[in-house]
Design a protein around this motif. Structure first.
Motif, PDB file in Angstrom:
ATOM      1  N   ARG A 161      41.060  40.467  46.124  1.00 16.08           N
ATOM      2  CA  ARG A 161      42.300  41.243  45.992  1.00 16.08           C
ATOM      3  C   ARG A 161      42.520  41.689  44.545  1.00 16.08           C
ATOM      4  O   ARG A 161      43.003  42.794  44.295  1.00 16.08           O
ATOM      5  N   GLU A 174      40.436  44.669  43.994  1.00 12.59           N
ATOM      6  CA  GLU A 174      41.053  45.819  44.663  1.00 12.59           C
ATOM      7  C   GLU A 174      42.205  46.371  43.827  1.00 12.59           C
ATOM      8  O   GLU A 174      42.365  47.593  43.717  1.00 12.59           O
ATOM      9  N   GLU A 175      42.995  45.491  43.230  1.00 12.19           N
ATOM     10  CA  GLU A 175      44.105  45.931  42.374  1.00 12.19           C
ATOM     11  C   GLU A 175      43.583  46.655  41.132  1.00 12.19           C
ATOM     12  O   GLU A 175      44.157  47.659  40.701  1.00 12.19           O
TER      13      GLU A 175
END
Length: 70
Positions: free
Chosen positions: A15, A18-19
């Motif tokens: 995650r 992804e950020e």
């Protein structure tokens, strides 16, 4: 580290990457080309370090968590 914890950590790291990718998308739209290229290089370095950490600390001990391996 147990497999469940390793899996959870991997998901958090995924995650985070992804950020970082989303941040690059925004930067590409809002920054001059030279600033964006510097940021992209920095983010690339960060992602490479994260990947090395995953290889050394998680996949080495839990190879089944590496999506690239069968």
């Amino acid at each position: 580290m147990d497999t469940k914890s390793a899996h959870t950590i991997k998901q958090h790291i995924k995650r985070a990457i992804e950020e970082l990718s989303l941040a690059l998308t925004l930067a590409n739209e809002a920054s001059p080309a030279d600033e964006f290229l510097r940021l992209r290089t920095s983010v690339g370095d960060i992602v490479a370090r994260i990947d090395t950490m995953l290889q050394d600390n998680i996949y080495k001990h839990h190879p089944g968590l590496d999506g690239m391996k069968d």
